[in-house]
Design a protein around this motif. Structure first.
Motif, short mmCIF file in Angstrom:
data_model
loop_
_atom_site.label_atom_id
_atom_site.label_comp_id
_atom_site.label_asym_id
_atom_site.label_seq_id
_atom_site.Cartn_x
_atom_site.Cartn_y
_atom_site.Cartn_z
N ASP A 153 0.47 -1.22 -0.07
CA ASP A 153 0.03 0.19 -0.04
C ASP A 153 0.38 1.36 -0.24
N PRO A 154 0.31 2.36 -1.16
CA PRO A 154 2.19 3.11 -0.87
C PRO A 154 1.10 3.96 -0.26
N LYS A 155 0.55 4.53 0.72
CA LYS A 155 -0.07 5.18 1.64
C LYS A 155 0.24 4.99 3.01
N THR A 156 0.82 3.43 2.71
CA THR A 156 1.06 2.96 4.03
C THR A 156 2.68 2.66 4.23
N THR A 157 3.78 2.67 3.31
CA THR A 157 4.40 2.16 2.59
C THR A 157 5.19 3.08 2.99
#
Length: 144
Positions: A66-70
């Motif tokens: 997930d780019p929003k959490t990575t």
């Protein structure tokens, strides 16, 4: 042209950096805003890694993260090879070719970022010269 010092390539370049705690989604927006294919990842003004569009694709999207959490710290290239501003373009291009990468961070002697050289940046003057030559040939053909 391969003898040009890197300093001439980065002299008007805006330095684009991000902290390792930034998310991939935030980094992608930053890259888009600066029309950049790579970010220098810095902690306390020192280069600790590089994050590229290929990293976003191969290490995040392809892995289903997930780019929003990575965080960049989890997917960046750590301890990238670097060059100094007095390095010649030919050496940087050779590093890119041998290493299989398209971006080389430029740092000072203390490891602080000065800019980034990419294969695309390096082609700037050479590409302009090529286009100029092609235009001249077309003009000559029209005259004849």
């Amino acid at each position: 042209m391969p003898h040009r010092p890197i300093s001439t390539i980065i002299e008007n370049q805006a330095i684009v950096t991000a902290p390792s705690t930034m998310t991939v989604s935030e980094a992608a927006r930053l890259m888009k805003d600066h029309n950049s294919g790579a970010l220098m990842v810095c902690d306390k003004k020192h280069l600790v890694g590089v994050f590229t569009e290929r990293d976003a694709l191969f290490r995040v999207t392809a892995e289903g993260s997930d780019p929003k959490t990575t965080l960049l710290a989890d997917v960046m290239t750590r301890h990238p090879r670097t060059i100094g501003p007095d390095t010649r373009l030919g050496h940087a291009l050779h590093m890119m070719y041998e290493g299989g990468f398209r971006n080389v961070p430029v740092v000072n002697e203390k490891g602080r970022p000065l800019g980034m050289v990419s294969a695309h940046d390096a082609l700037g003057p050479e590409l302009k010269q090529f286009v100029t030559e092609m235009d001249k040939r077309e003009n000559i053909a029209e005259i004849l």
